[in-house]
Enzyme design. Sequence first.
Site, PDB file in Angstrom:
ATOM      1  N   SER A 157    -117.494 -78.515  54.583  1.00 37.94           N
ATOM      2  CA  SER A 157    -116.555 -79.097  53.616  1.00 37.94           C
ATOM      3  C   SER A 157    -115.644 -78.001  53.087  1.00 37.94           C
ATOM      4  CB  SER A 157    -117.330 -79.708  52.443  1.00 37.94           C
ATOM      5  OG  SER A 157    -116.447 -80.080  51.406  1.00 37.94           O
ATOM      6  N   TYR A 167    -123.548 -78.644  45.898  1.00 37.85           N
ATOM      7  CA  TYR A 167    -122.986 -79.192  47.150  1.00 37.85           C
ATOM      8  C   TYR A 167    -122.139 -78.114  47.838  1.00 37.85           C
ATOM      9  CZ  TYR A 167    -120.191 -82.169  50.240  1.00 37.85           C
ATOM     10  OH  TYR A 167    -119.569 -82.720  51.337  1.00 37.85           O
TER      11      TYR A 167
END
Length: 271
Positions: A157, A167
């Site tokens: 990501s 995350y």
Amino acid sequence: MSFPADHASSRPGPATAPGTGTALVTGPTAGIGHAFAVHLARRGHDLVLVARDQQRLETVAAELRATYGVQVEVLPADLVDREQLARVEARLADPERPVELLVNNAGFGLKGRFLDNPVDVENAMLDILVTAVLRLSHAALGPMAGRGHGGIINVSSVAAFLHRGTYGAAKAWVNSFSEWAAHEYAPRGVRVMALCPGFTRTEFHERLGAGADSAPAFLWLDVDDLVAAALRDFDRGRVLSVPSARYKAITTAARVVPTRVLMRLQGLGRK
Ligand SMILES: NC(=O)c1ccc[n+]([C@@H]2O[C@H](COP(=O)([O-])OP(=O)(O)OC[C@H]3O[C@@H](n4cnc5c(N)ncnc54)[C@H](OP(=O)(O)O)[C@@H]3O)[C@@H](O)[C@H]2O)c1
């Protein structure tokens, strides 16, 4: 990740030509994983599809068989569960049924802030974003290196560059691991690439309870464009793929902007 983007994304060493063979895709029933399954079937890859929902897996498998005439196995597994993960590892290591391409895609994010989430929920996210990627890569790399060809695409990501909570930290691990593994295994004919999507229209944000207002409209990517760009980068031997000019600019800027400034930007969108 401190190099300029163009340098970081070029991998030295021999590169295996992209081929067909069997591809194993985690999380192929929705979003980015589904687009990978479709694009790879269109290229002629047979597929092994891994996710939790068996009915959805069967539906996707039937569509791909009917549309592209490829062979598709379904392997239901919750990748957070170590015993179920082991079944996927065993499939990757099976010498009788070699897997040529592994796409480590399955994942989820968490809506709450770190201390508002039960630690077991945080741990489950780490299990799917990091432990599953590590264990499935370990299972796949041995046979691939032994054969002298194969590939792994790890879906990371842009959050990896932006200090966006646990995350982002997990995705930073995916980038670092992929860059290292790409260089380590290139001489043995295995290519490894981390794909760093920005905001992409999938079920990911619905599952978080967030919607299209998670980010300004211009930041949203189309999932088919994303995966087409990723596969082009993989074919070219890129190690880091950051599709779209806007996210290339953001990730390039993130490498030079001081960390304390990036931290202040954390309040934008989802954490
Ligand atoms: N969408 C974005 O904006 C975005 C941006 C950057 C990176 N990413 C990354 O892209 C990857 C794919 O996300 P997506 O947006 O395509 O999400 P998605 O639309 O929610 O799809 C997630 C897929 O993963 C599977 N999955 C979820 N939990 C699982 C588990 N415990 N075990 C096995 N499979 C599981 C789901 O199937 P089941 O529910 O049936 O298991 C589904 O097939 C993730 O790694 C995510 O972090 C997404």
